[in-house]
Design an enzyme around this catalytic site. Structure first.
Site, short mmCIF file in Angstrom:
data_model
loop_
_atom_site.label_atom_id
_atom_site.label_comp_id
_atom_site.label_asym_id
_atom_site.label_seq_id
_atom_site.Cartn_x
_atom_site.Cartn_y
_atom_site.Cartn_z
N LYS A 1 0.34 -7.03 12.82
CA LYS A 1 -0.89 -7.02 12.15
C LYS A 1 -2.36 -7.10 12.77
O LYS A 1 -2.62 -8.34 12.98
CB LYS A 1 -1.03 -6.74 10.79
CG LYS A 1 -1.73 -5.88 10.33
CD LYS A 1 -2.00 -5.83 8.31
CE LYS A 1 -3.30 -5.29 7.95
NZ LYS A 1 -2.75 -5.07 6.43
N SER B 1 2.10 -7.64 -0.65
CA SER B 1 2.57 -8.74 0.26
C SER B 1 2.35 -9.86 0.68
O SER B 1 2.85 -11.45 0.75
CB SER B 1 3.16 -8.41 1.81
OG SER B 1 1.87 -7.94 2.65
N TYR C 1 -7.85 0.61 -3.46
CA TYR C 1 -6.82 1.42 -4.41
C TYR C 1 -6.47 -0.32 -4.88
O TYR C 1 -6.70 -1.21 -4.78
CB TYR C 1 -5.96 2.04 -2.65
CG TYR C 1 -5.59 1.41 -1.98
CD1 TYR C 1 -6.13 1.27 -0.73
CD2 TYR C 1 -4.79 1.15 -1.90
CE1 TYR C 1 -5.36 0.97 0.02
CE2 TYR C 1 -4.27 -0.35 -0.88
CZ TYR C 1 -4.51 -0.25 -0.19
OH TYR C 1 -4.05 -0.45 1.30
N THR D 1 0.44 -1.19 0.23
CA THR D 1 -0.39 -0.14 0.15
C THR D 1 0.48 1.47 -0.34
O THR D 1 0.31 2.36 -0.82
CB THR D 1 -0.65 0.43 0.92
OG1 THR D 1 -1.84 -0.95 0.89
CG2 THR D 1 -1.34 1.30 1.10
N THR E 1 1.78 -4.08 4.02
CA THR E 1 1.09 -4.81 5.86
C THR E 1 1.17 -5.71 6.14
O THR E 1 1.05 -6.99 7.61
CB THR E 1 0.42 -3.52 6.27
OG1 THR E 1 -1.18 -3.71 5.71
CG2 THR E 1 1.22 -2.27 5.58
N ASP E 2 0.02 -6.54 4.48
CA ASP E 2 -0.23 -8.07 5.44
C ASP E 2 0.95 -9.17 5.95
O ASP E 2 0.85 -9.74 6.85
CB ASP E 2 -0.61 -8.10 3.98
CG ASP E 2 -2.13 -7.81 3.33
OD1 ASP E 2 -2.56 -8.29 2.53
OD2 ASP E 2 -2.66 -6.90 4.10
N GLU F 1 -2.52 -27.46 27.35
CA GLU F 1 -3.27 -28.65 26.78
C GLU F 1 -3.03 -30.33 26.08
O GLU F 1 -3.78 -30.89 25.91
CB GLU F 1 -3.48 -27.40 25.24
CG GLU F 1 -4.59 -26.39 25.49
CD GLU F 1 -6.32 -26.71 26.81
OE1 GLU F 1 -6.77 -26.03 27.27
OE2 GLU F 1 -7.06 -27.93 26.71
N1 DAS Z 1 -2.41 -5.81 0.07
C1 DAS Z 1 -1.91 -5.38 1.13
C2 DAS Z 1 -0.09 -5.65 1.18
O1 DAS Z 1 0.58 -5.59 0.19
C3 DAS Z 1 -1.31 -3.82 0.48
C4 DAS Z 1 -0.92 -3.09 2.35
O2 DAS Z 1 -1.96 -2.79 3.11
O3 DAS Z 1 0.22 -3.07 2.11
O4 DAS Z 1 0.37 -6.36 1.90
#
Ligand code: DAS
Length: 366
Positions: A202, A96, A63, A49, A129-130, A323
């Site tokens: 995240k 990602s 986007y 992103t 970020t994923d 467990e």
């Molecule tokens: N699709 C997500 C990624 O590339 C976009 C983001 O949040 O960066 O991880």
């Protein structure tokens, strides 16, 4: 060994004072000395992103990621030159969620090579970020350097109102150029916070305050200054027994998720995939395993596949022999690592050992 900024300024002044005709203006000479005394930061771009674009400024969630090239990212934040001399490299341009083990190895090897260069003081990786937390942890485990490495992303594309990427990038470059950031492992800087790549995950999928570490961030970065409140105690970077320069491929490790009515067939199918060396069970609660799933995992263990009990619960840690009788079954617990990070550590650990006792030691230490 680089001379100190004061020495370099005195030398420049001496050169200026003795030269009969000054080839550059004093202001330019001072500026070039000032620039020369700034940390030299490599920005490696991978997509996400932070490199995304939306159709309009109100598109903060819808986007296209991975569109903007690294040179444009750098040009979009001219303030970077206040804190560092930056150079950019487009290592890949991938959202990602689509990264593979091969991409991870390619990136880590490039980071390792650059970290050894005397003209590089720190490295920033712009990333989606994923799965940013997985990449950061992998680098933390395998890149042998004390130089700061900072992985950074954004939750909104640069085209959006109140986009977060520019300040996140500025913060990342500032931390990467900080002497007090050396030797603390790989960081993730997001939303003014400095997180340990090992701990961060995240936690929210659409807010700028998306990343959390259950044991807390290491500190904050505000207007280019770092405020530290704790330091990592788990092994990382130069203290790691794992080295990216000695890893050719990554073993196959997959994750299965626990939930009501989860069928044994899923575990059997994943366990049957060719070459699998470990399976991460993302269990309910404290890593619980349904009674119909236990025999499936025991059979995989008997075939030499390692079993790591993690948990789908985002906080706490899996208690060994609570467990499930892990000692009896020869299973490993993922400790406080979430399933995706348990997978990263398992892959790295399996490049050295398949002994469950050794694997458990590694999970305690990293
Ligand atoms: N699709 C997500 C990624 O590339 C976009 C983001 O949040 O960066 O991880």
């Amino acid at each position: 060994m680089r001379s100190s900024p004061i020495v370099r300024s005195l030398l420049a002044a001496a050169v200026l004072a003795t030269s009969a005709t000054c080839l550059v203006s004093p202001a330019a000479a001072v500026e070039s000395v000032a620039q020369a005394s700034k940390p030299r930061i490599m920005i490696l771009a991978t997509g996400g992103t932070i490199a995304g674009t939306g159709a309009s400024s109100v598109n903060s969630a819808s986007y296209t990621a991975s569109k903007v090239a690294v040179d444009q990212l750098i040009a979009g934040v001219p303030e970077l030159s206040r804190v560092a001399e930056v150079r950019g490299e487009q290592v890949m341009q991938i959202a990602s969620e689509s990264l593979t083990n091969d991409d991870l190895l390619k990136l880590a090897r490039r980071v390792s090579v650059l970290s050894k260069r005397p003209d590089v003081d720190g490295i920033v990786i712009t990333h989606g970020t994923d799965t940013l937390e997985e990449t950061a942890y992998f680098l933390n485990l395998t890149v042998h350097t004390d130089k700061p490495i900072v992985v950074v992303g954004s939750m909104r594309p640069g085209t959006a109102l109140s986009a977060d990427g520019a300040l996140n990038l500025y913060d990342a470059v500032s931390v990467a150029g900080s002497k007090d950031a050396r030797g603390k492992g790989v960081f993730v800087t997001m939303n003014d916070e400095i997180h340990a790549g090992r701990d961060v995950t995240k936690m929210v999928n659409i807010k700028t305050e998306a990343f959390k570490s259950q044991w807390g961030p290491l500190g904050m970065v505000v207007e280019g200054k770092n405020y530290w409140f704790r330091a990592p105690i788990k092994r990382h970077t130069t203290q790691s027994e794992f080295d990216i320069d000695q890893i050719q491929t990554l073993p196959k490790v997959e994750i299965v998720y626990g939930y009501e009515n989860a069928p044994r067939a899923t575990v059997d199918a994943v366990g049957a995939s060719p070459g699998i060396q470990a399976i991460i069970h993302a269990g309910t609660g404290n890593g619980s395993v349904a009674n119909r799933i236990v025999p499936a995992l025991q059979e995989l263990r008997a075939k030499g596949v390692n079993v790591i009990r993690s948990a789908r619960v985002p906080a706490g840690f899996v208690v060994r022999n609570a467990e499930q009788p892990d000692d009896k079954y020869g299973w490993v617990v993922g400790h406080d690592l979430n399933p995706q990070k348990s997978r990263i550590l398992s892959m790295v650990a399996l490049t050295k050992t398949r002994d469950p006792k050794e694997l458990q030691r590694i999970f305690w230490e990293y």
